[in-house]
Each structure stands twice: as C-alpha cells, then as structure tokens.
Design a protein around this motif. Structure first.
Motif, PDB file in Angstrom:
ATOM      1  N   HIS A  19       0.834  -1.207   0.000  1.00 47.44           N
ATOM      2  CA  HIS A  19       0.000   0.000   0.000  1.00 47.44           C
ATOM      3  C   HIS A  19       0.870   1.258   0.000  1.00 47.44           C
ATOM      4  O   HIS A  19       1.899   1.330   0.657  1.00 47.44           O
ATOM      5  N   TRP A  20       0.393   2.268  -0.740  1.00 52.37           N
ATOM      6  CA  TRP A  20       1.193   3.483  -0.922  1.00 52.37           C
ATOM      7  C   TRP A  20       1.137   4.418   0.287  1.00 52.37           C
ATOM      8  O   TRP A  20       2.063   5.204   0.522  1.00 52.37           O
ATOM      9  N   SER A  21       0.046   4.340   1.084  1.00 48.58           N
ATOM     10  CA  SER A  21      -0.127   5.289   2.184  1.00 48.58           C
ATOM     11  C   SER A  21       0.554   4.781   3.453  1.00 48.58           C
ATOM     12  O   SER A  21       0.339   3.637   3.876  1.00 48.58           O
ATOM     13  N   ARG A  22       1.332   5.645   4.047  1.00 47.64           N
ATOM     14  CA  ARG A  22       2.021   5.266   5.280  1.00 47.64           C
ATOM     15  C   ARG A  22       1.033   5.080   6.423  1.00 47.64           C
ATOM     16  O   ARG A  22       1.183   4.147   7.239  1.00 47.64           O
ATOM     17  N   SER A  23       0.021   5.958   6.515  1.00 48.69           N
ATOM     18  CA  SER A  23      -0.967   5.832   7.592  1.00 48.69           C
ATOM     19  C   SER A  23      -1.759   4.534   7.473  1.00 48.69           C
ATOM     20  O   SER A  23      -2.085   3.900   8.492  1.00 48.69           O
ATOM     21  N   VAL A  24      -2.069   4.110   6.253  1.00 45.65           N
ATOM     22  CA  VAL A  24      -2.802   2.852   6.062  1.00 45.65           C
ATOM     23  C   VAL A  24      -1.933   1.675   6.463  1.00 45.65           C
ATOM     24  O   VAL A  24      -2.421   0.713   7.082  1.00 45.65           O
ATOM     25  N   ARG A  25      -0.656   1.729   6.134  1.00 44.37           N
ATOM     26  CA  ARG A  25       0.240   0.633   6.547  1.00 44.37           C
ATOM     27  C   ARG A  25       0.342   0.552   8.066  1.00 44.37           C
ATOM     28  O   ARG A  25       0.396  -0.546   8.636  1.00 44.37           O
ATOM     29  N   GLU A  26       0.346   1.703   8.733  1.00 39.79           N
ATOM     30  CA  GLU A  26       0.395   1.701  10.193  1.00 39.79           C
ATOM     31  C   GLU A  26      -0.897   1.109  10.778  1.00 39.79           C
ATOM     32  O   GLU A  26      -0.862   0.348  11.754  1.00 39.79           O
ATOM     33  N   LEU A  27      -2.027   1.460  10.182  1.00 39.88           N
ATOM     34  CA  LEU A  27      -3.290   0.881  10.636  1.00 39.88           C
ATOM     35  C   LEU A  27      -3.325  -0.623  10.396  1.00 39.88           C
ATOM     36  O   LEU A  27      -3.861  -1.381  11.225  1.00 39.88           O
ATOM     37  N   SER A  28      -2.774  -1.063   9.270  1.00 41.14           N
ATOM     38  CA  SER A  28      -2.727  -2.501   8.998  1.00 41.14           C
ATOM     39  C   SER A  28      -1.885  -3.222  10.039  1.00 41.14           C
ATOM     40  O   SER A  28      -2.230  -4.335  10.472  1.00 41.14           O
ATOM     41  N   GLN A  29      -0.807  -2.597  10.465  1.00 43.87           N
ATOM     42  CA  GLN A  29       0.024  -3.199  11.501  1.00 43.87           C
ATOM     43  C   GLN A  29      -0.735  -3.282  12.822  1.00 43.87           C
ATOM     44  O   GLN A  29      -0.643  -4.290  13.552  1.00 43.87           O
TER      45      GLN A  29
END
Length: 413
Positions: A327-337
C-alpha cells in the motif's frame, strides 16, 4: 382554499456552476427558500388545526386519498421550512386517520419508488423534470426523500412483532433499493435508522439487508463506500446485540435454517471479501474506515471467526499482509500493523495458520507467475521465428531465377 394554495407548481432548482470534481461553487449558491413562505405558513397552520380539531369520523370527508397523494408530492419543494411543516401535518394525519393508514403507507412508498426508478432516467418532459426536482445537469437530487423516511422511522417504531408480510415487503422492495441512487448521502442517516428499526424487531432481516448492500456496493463512489462500511458495521452489531437477548429468541421462534447466526455464517465469505477490498482500497478514507471495523473484537468474532472453517479468516489476513507490503499510504500501513496485532491477540492460532497458508499460496502464485511469464516469452520467440521464416519464404518466391552462366570460349578458337 387549502388545496389552491398548497398544490402549486414547484419552483425549479436553480442552475449552479460546477467545478471539475462535480462540486458546486460556493459563490454561486442561491437562496432556496420560497418567497411565499409567510403566506404558506398560515395555510399550514390552518390545515394543522383542522386535522387536530375535527372529529375522526368527519375528517375523511375533507382529507381524502387524492388530497393525501397531492400533499405527499409537495415534499419535493426546496424550502426546508415547508418540508418540516409537512412532516408535522403528515404525522397528525397518520395518527388521526386510522382507516387511511394503509393507504398512506402505500402512497409514501410509491413516492419513494418513483424516485428510485424514474429519476435515474429523466425524460425531456418539463413537468417530470420539475416534479423530481432535477438540478441543471439533469440529475435527481432526491429532495424530500429524507423527510419521508423520517416519517417512516416513527411508523416502523410502532410496528408489532412478529412483523407482517406487508412490512417485510416494504423493507425489501422500497428501503433496500434506496442504496442504489448516487445521491444516497442526502438521506442515508434516515434510511439507516429505518433499517435498524426493522433489524431490532427481527434480526433475520439484517442478513437480507447485508446481502443487498453487497449487491449495490459502489465501484467508484468513495463517499458512498464510507457510509456503507459504517452501515454494515452497525447492522452486524445490532444483530449480535439482539441475539444476546433471551426475549428475542422466544419472540421470533427461530429455526436452525433461518437462525440469524446461521445466516451470518452464510454471508461471512462475501462480506469479509468486500470489507477486505475496502481495507486495501487506494482511497485513504475508505481504507481507514475499513481498518476501524476490523479493530472491533465483536465484529471479528461474529463474522470472521464464525466462518473460519471456510477460510474466511484467511481472506482478511491476506489483505492485511498485502497492505503491509504494497500500500502506498504510510498511515494505512500503520493501521494494517495495528489490525494485525489486534487479530494476533484475539486469535493467535487462526492468524498463524492463515498467514502460513497465505505464504504458501503466495509462493505458489509467484512460481506460477514466473512459469507463465517464461511460457509467454517462449511463445513470442517461436512466433518471431515463424514470422521470419514466412518472410524469407515469400522473398524467395518473388525473386527472379538467376541466369545460368554462358560457356567460356575455348583457347583453340
């Protein structure tokens, strides 16, 4: 006198300038209030007093079915003050006219159905354009639908349990298709309230609503996706809360094949698949809203864990791992984590098994991709060789035959 003043041609919606994104320019907003409202308010006051003070036996002589239909059509007016007064009048008429309640429900349902099906294909008729209150681009904006749904919210609240077949048909044929129009944002709050009322009275209806929402799920309307994600979350929560009540079990007399838990398990796979697509959406708002759903322990246990035997839990795990990688969005990757940590704490064994199965599936899919890529390369090489051979054969056929060499004279001659 009342009919002559209220039942009039409605003022057409003023034309506005729109930007490239489809939004309306703020500088071009015009006052949508009706200039004749001071006069109309007096007429509505007179009508309200007549409805309140007349005897129920004599009231149908003045407010007949034709009057009710024409009164409901006035809900398409742009003036919010008039629509608010109309809601009060219609509430009083419904509470006083017991013999006409069925007709009032059918008439309001017809107005909503006209909006759902007819406003999607507007004709060139000026009367139809004015009736449905289209904007300058010919798009139905659904003025008055939210007000009618508010009236229906109070009506549904008074339905007795078990629900009649007429009320179930209204849910499936009128309320659920209201998720189709593009302008659903204008009345979604009132629509969701009506649906929640039905689900609280019979949780089995929640499965039917969820199935229809998945059917009408938008492809490119991100704002509508965010609203539907919230509605799905609330529906699952209300179905679960209602099932925890022992009174609901006795009241509805569930059987195994139509028990809400069984119906939810049947919808687990398509529901989790759609929510995982939203989880991996390139739109940040949609992806973030979907992540918050999966952070709720009750939702995960109700939907994902209940259908773990069908590999439903592996769908969400695969979406999370894909987000962490791609995923390109850093905030989305953090939420996924964060979602990954929550799921690992709730169901560590299921998550580990799903992650292992996903890795093996990814390795198999990777090897299959490389194999297909290699086969495509060999196909291109073979095709190029065939083309070269064909061109060489054609050139040889077109060349003239080479002349035979003449004999050289002998030295003796």
């Amino acid at each position: 006198m009342i009919s002559a003043n209220l039942f009039r041609p409605l003022r057409p919606r003023p034309a506005h300038h729109y930007d490239d994104d489809g939004g309306r320019d703020e500088d071009d907003d015009e006052d949508e209030n009706d200039a004749s409202w001071p006069h109309l308010s007096i007429v509505y006051d007179i009508l309200l007093q007549l409805v309140i003070n007349l005897e129920p036996n004599t009231l149908p002589n003045y407010i007949d079915h034709s009057f009710i239909v024409r009164l409901l059509n006035v809900f398409h007016t742009q003036d919010e003050r008039e629509r608010n007064r109309l809601k009060i009048v219609c509430h009083k008429i419904y509470s006083r006219l017991h013999t006409s309640r069925s007709f009032i429900r059918k008439a309001t349902a017809n107005v909503i159905l006209d909006y759902i099906f007819d406003s999607e294909t507007p004709t060139s008729s000026s009367s139809r354009m004015q009736y449905y209150n289209y904007d300058c681009r010919g798009i139905g904006i659904g003025i008055g639908i939210g007000d009618l749904l508010e009236i229906w919210g109070s009506i549904i609240n008074g339905f007795s349990v078990p629900l009649k077949e007429e009320h179930r048909v209204f849910l499936s044929k009128v309320l659920v298709p209201l998720h189709r129009p593009k302008e659903m944002q204008a009345y979604h709050k009132q629509l969701a309230y009506c649906i929640y009322q039905f689900v609280e009275k019979d949780p089995r209806l929640g499965a039917e609503v969820l199935r229809s929402i998945l059917k009408y799920w938008p492809k490119t309307n991100c704002h509508k996706e965010v609203l539907l994600i919230g509605e799905v979350e609330e529906l699952v929560d209300r179905m679960t809360m209602t099932l925890e009540s022992p009174a609901a079990e006795k009241q509805n007399n569930y059987q195994y094949h139509n028990h809400p838990r069984v119906l939810l398990q049947a919808l687990a796979l398509p529901l989790c698949t759609q929510m995982t697509k939203c989880l991996s959406s390139w739109n940040v708002q949609v992806a973030e809203r979907a992540h918050y759903v999966w952070m709720k322990e009750q939702f995960v246990k109700t939907v994902a864990v209940a259908g773990s035997e069908e590999g439903v839990f592996g769908v969400i795990v695969g979406g999370i791992e894909k987000n962490l990688r791609e995923h390109w969005s850093r905030s989305v990757r953090e939420l996924s984590q964060n979602v990954k940590q929550v799921l690992e704490e709730m169901e560590p064994e299921l998550y580990a098994a799903a992650a292992a199965a996903g890795e093996s599936e990814d390795s198999r899919s990777t090897s299959m991709r490389w194999r297909r890529k290699r086969e495509r390369r060999w196909e291109r090489v073979e095709m190029a060789a065939q083309i070269n051979q064909f061109i060489r054969d054609q050139l040889q056929c077109k060349l003239p035959p080479s002349p035979s060499p003449s004999p050289s004279p002998s030295p003796s001659s």
